[in-house]
Design a protein around this motif. Structure first.
Motif, PDB file in Angstrom:
ATOM      1  N   UNK A  52     -24.982  41.116   9.089  1.00  0.00           N
ATOM      2  CA  UNK A  52     -26.148  40.444   8.932  1.00  0.00           C
ATOM      3  C   UNK A  52     -27.273  41.434   9.915  1.00  0.00           C
ATOM      4  N   UNK A  53     -28.493  41.098   9.907  1.00  0.00           N
ATOM      5  CA  UNK A  53     -29.261  41.932  10.733  1.00  0.00           C
ATOM      6  C   UNK A  53     -29.156  42.122  12.269  1.00  0.00           C
ATOM      7  N   UNK A  54     -28.406  41.112  13.070  1.00  0.00           N
ATOM      8  CA  UNK A  54     -28.255  40.913  14.268  1.00  0.00           C
ATOM      9  C   UNK A  54     -26.653  40.434  14.658  1.00  0.00           C
ATOM     10  N   UNK A  55     -25.859  40.323  13.538  1.00  0.00           N
ATOM     11  CA  UNK A  55     -24.648  39.620  13.737  1.00  0.00           C
ATOM     12  C   UNK A  55     -23.620  40.254  12.636  1.00  0.00           C
ATOM     13  N   UNK A  56     -22.563  40.457  13.290  1.00  0.00           N
ATOM     14  CA  UNK A  56     -21.238  40.697  12.133  1.00  0.00           C
ATOM     15  C   UNK A  56     -20.221  39.699  12.294  1.00  0.00           C
ATOM     16  N   UNK A  57     -19.702  39.257  11.094  1.00  0.00           N
ATOM     17  CA  UNK A  57     -18.562  38.340  10.908  1.00  0.00           C
ATOM     18  C   UNK A  57     -17.549  39.371  10.442  1.00  0.00           C
ATOM     19  N   UNK A  58     -16.149  39.130  11.044  1.00  0.00           N
ATOM     20  CA  UNK A  58     -14.915  39.710  10.919  1.00  0.00           C
ATOM     21  C   UNK A  58     -13.952  38.560  10.152  1.00  0.00           C
TER      22      UNK A  58
END
Length: 135
Positions: A52-58
């Motif tokens: 996402x623009x300021x976030x990463x989800x693994x």
């Protein structure tokens, strides 16, 4: 049977990945990129990675042939065929990823959280209790 078991796990993982790709196509979606099976982006947390623009989800996706459950004990101890516990693998994956952005790891599984406690091993809460009362 061995080939069909691994194919079932990939089928489950591919369905989750397809669902996430459909989210990308949704109008107004804030998803910027999706990576599938990208070990370089996140060791042990590489199945589906969404930026996402300021976030990463693994997402680490696990499929099980039987109705086993996750317990605190089997998450923190290596299974007989592995040298590392699942929690250790997830932690190493988190430590290896680019954390310039906020991020989180989601363990997505067909297994449920168990209700077993093991006070003799200093495990006084079940995984289900930890999820409901702490998380």
């Amino acid at each position: 049977m061995i080939g069909s078991v691994s194919q079932a796990a990939f089928f489950y993982q591919n369905n989750i990945a397809a669902f996430k790709v459909l989210e990308l196509l949704d109008f107004g979606s804030s998803i910027k990129k999706i990576y599938l099976e990208n070990y370089d982006k996140g060791k042990h947390i590489d199945d589906v990675i969404i930026e996402y623009p300021n976030f990463t989800r693994y997402y680490q996706i696990k499929w099980s042939l039987n109705d086993d459950v996750y317990t605190v004990h089997n998450l923190i101890n290596p299974q007989s065929d592995k040298s590392k516990s699942l929690v250790q693998e997830l932690a190493e994956g988190y430590a290896s990823c680019d954390r310039k952005k906020d991020s989180e790891i989601i363990l997505y599984s067909t297994k449920k959280a168990g209700n077993q406690k093991q006070p003799k091993k200093d495990i006084n809460n079940s995984l289900n209790e930890l999820i409901n009362n702490i998380h």
